[in-house]
Design an enzyme around this catalytic site. Structure first.
Site, PDB file in Angstrom:
ATOM      1  N   HIS A 156       0.814  -1.223   0.000  1.00  0.00           N
ATOM      2  CA  HIS A 156       0.000   0.000   0.000  1.00  0.00           C
ATOM      3  C   HIS A 156       0.842   1.264   0.000  1.00  0.00           C
ATOM      4  O   HIS A 156       0.333   2.347  -0.277  1.00  0.00           O
ATOM      5  CB  HIS A 156      -0.931   0.010   1.226  1.00  0.00           C
ATOM      6  CG  HIS A 156      -2.040  -1.001   1.116  1.00  0.00           C
ATOM      7  ND1 HIS A 156      -3.339  -0.648   0.834  1.00  0.00           N
ATOM      8  CD2 HIS A 156      -2.049  -2.345   1.233  1.00  0.00           C
ATOM      9  CE1 HIS A 156      -4.102  -1.731   0.780  1.00  0.00           C
ATOM     10  NE2 HIS A 156      -3.334  -2.779   1.024  1.00  0.00           N
ATOM     11  N   ASP A 362       3.462   9.440  -0.852  1.00  0.00           N
ATOM     12  CA  ASP A 362       2.301   8.655  -0.444  1.00  0.00           C
ATOM     13  C   ASP A 362       2.118   7.530  -1.446  1.00  0.00           C
ATOM     14  O   ASP A 362       2.297   7.745  -2.655  1.00  0.00           O
ATOM     15  CB  ASP A 362       1.045   9.549  -0.449  1.00  0.00           C
ATOM     16  CG  ASP A 362       0.125   9.254   0.724  1.00  0.00           C
ATOM     17  OD1 ASP A 362       0.075   8.086   1.147  1.00  0.00           O
ATOM     18  OD2 ASP A 362      -0.555  10.193   1.199  1.00  0.00           O
TER      19      ASP A 362
END
Ligand code: ADQ
Length: 475
Positions: A156, A362
């Site tokens: 992720h 991110d």
């Protein structure tokens, strides 16, 4: 259809029927569809030496197998190697990463324990989907136990460039362990490429298209950008009439609103964002008294190195900005160090004219996607997005991309967003929504699982595209 087994560090609130985050919602439907099991930590910490029991519970046809972590494992595996070494380094913060051998040993031990707990529960045709950086080595321990099932892994967070990854001392062992999976999924093509580059350069792997060959094993890699369910976000953003939303709107009067929603984390670029807002006020007198900035950032991992400091830094910056620019009738910046339900957050996103999402790094950033889906189509707000969020790869046509290290650049972009015409906002919104609908959360999950089901087919299905790739790597 074969049963799906999901393994993640935390088994989320789905067990209590309250699935919220992307992972929880995304896999929940798949688990229900095929019947499945979810294995992982229940979030509790047990005393060292206590007997660790696996608890079994079933809801909606899903079996939840959860267990606590012993204090020592929590310290070494969770706070230590996962969150003080891997998290910062994978977000390009090798400077604040700390490494201790005993933490790494604890990490391996917990990965091994997860595999041992899963082994007796498996059926031969189960397929296993493992999530995130806490479990890089889990697949290898499954193979050591003789588990032959298909195992896929999804990361992720970003996979860093090879030279950054090399700063993690056991980098070779970790990358080799990752190659025990049949399919490695990343958020973006850049992350996938970085992993492949590392393996080619430092493990002498051979690469052909999406397939890596290493020590006689084949591992397939792919980019699967995680999405949201835009229809449910839109619906939630419209529905709420909560006290907090009403209060915020009446407090704003006619002022415009810039909003940011994050976990409080140094990777999210919060201080830089505050500074950019201050520059907006400093260089754009027209914005003083006319725009407010709301930052929602509840603390996370407050017992991990680096998190207390970022909180203090933010409090200082917010105090300075409000002290300097605030007026009796106007608070420029409202920093909320607390969490809100999604049913409150989505209407807040809808009520704001600018979504300010500027992480320094991110994996994806789902708030960027939620912000867009929450907008009213007839008067949508503008997304200002960091080019270092995975989401930027899919959203560059509609969002205004910024470099979060360029404070003046961010201030100028905020100014542009606040002044943007309705026609331009509407056209950007349309193009973003098209992408969000086309590649949503269900598509992310289904594409990954279809590739995982296929991942080892080439061996018995000549003619498949991957078979050609395998031939190219000499197999
Ligand atoms: P996170 O770092 O937690 O996730 P993000 O994708 O922004 O980051 O958020 C995940 C979910 O948490 C979203 O649904 C969001 O609404 C919610 N959330 C974030 N901040 C919140 C807040 N203050 N209050 C309430 N809810 C909040 C990791 C990676 C990301 C990746 C996701 C999913 O770091 O890059 O997008 O996993 O793969």
């Amino acid at each position: 259809m074969s049963r799906l087994i999901v393994v993640s560090n935390r088994v989320t609130q789905a067990a209590s029927g309250k699935a919220t985050g992307g992972l929880a919602v995304g896999v929940y439907d798949a688990l229900r569809g095929s019947g499945g099991m979810w294995l992982g930590w229940n979030g509790e910490v047990a005393e060292d030496g206590a007997q660790i029991e696996v608890s079994h519970a079933s809801h909606d046809g899903i079996d939840y197998c959860t267990f606590p972590l012993a204090k020592r494992d929590y310290d070494r595996f969770y706070r230590g190697f996962s969150n003080a070494t891997l998290w910062p380094t994978f977000h390009y913060r090798a400077d604040i990463s700390s490494y201790q051998r005993k933490d790494y040993e604890g990490y391996l031990q917990v990965n091994r324990d997860f595999a041992r707990r899963l082994a007796p529960l498996l059926k031969p045709d189960d397929i296993i989907w493992v999530h995130d950086y806490h479990l890089l080595a889990f697949g290898r321990f499954c193979r050591d136990l003789g588990i032959q099932n298909r195992i896929g892994f999804f990361l992720h967070i970003p996979f860093p460039g090879p030279e950054v990854f090399r700063t993690v001392p056991p980098n070779r062992e970790l990358a080799q362990a990752m190659c025990a999976y049949d399919l490695l999924g990343f958020q973006t093509g850049a992350d996938q490429q970085a992993f492949g580059d590392y393996c080619e350069r430092y493990l002498q792997a051979q690469r052909a298209g999406n397939v890596l060959s290493l020590q006689g094993r084949l591992v397939r890699t792919g980019a699967y950008p995680i999405g949201i369910d835009p229809a449910s976000v839109t619906e939630m953003s419209r529905a709420n009439r909560s006290r907090q939303v009403v209060a915020l709107k009446s407090g704003l009067a006619d002022r415009k609103l810039i909003i940011s929603v994050d976990r409080l984390d140094y990777s999210k670029g919060l201080v830089e964002r505050f500074n950019a807002f201050e520059q907006l006020l400093e260089h754009g007198p027209g914005h003083r008294g006319a725009v407010s900035f709301v930052q929602i950032a509840p603390s996370s991992r407050s017992d991990v190195l680096g998190y207390k400091e970022i909180r203090r830094e933010l409090e200082r910056a917010a105090g300075r900005i409000n002290g300097k620019w605030g007026e009796l009738a106007w608070t420029p910046l409202r920093y909320m160090n607390r969490s809100y339900e999604r049913s409150v957050l989505m209407p807040l996103l809808r009520a704001s004219q600018v979504g300010f999402v500027t992480p320094l790094r991110d994996g994806m950033n789902l708030v960027a996607k939620e912000y867009v889906a929450a907008q009213p189509p007839d008067d949508p707000g503008v997304l200002v997005l960091s080019e270092f969020a995975g989401a930027a790869r899919e959203m560059e046509d509609g969002a205004l991309l910024v470099n979060p290290y360029d404070i003046e650049g961010m201030a100028l972009t905020l100014d542009r967003a606040l002044r943007m015409s309705l026609a331009e906002r509407a056209s950007r919104y349309e193009s973003l929504m098209k992408r969000l609908r086309g590649y949503d959360l269900a598509k992310w999950r289904d594409t990954f699982l279809a590739d995982l089901r296929d991942a080892r087919q080439p061996r018995i299905l000549p003619g498949d595209r991957a078979a050609t790739e395998l031939k190219a790597v000499g197999l």
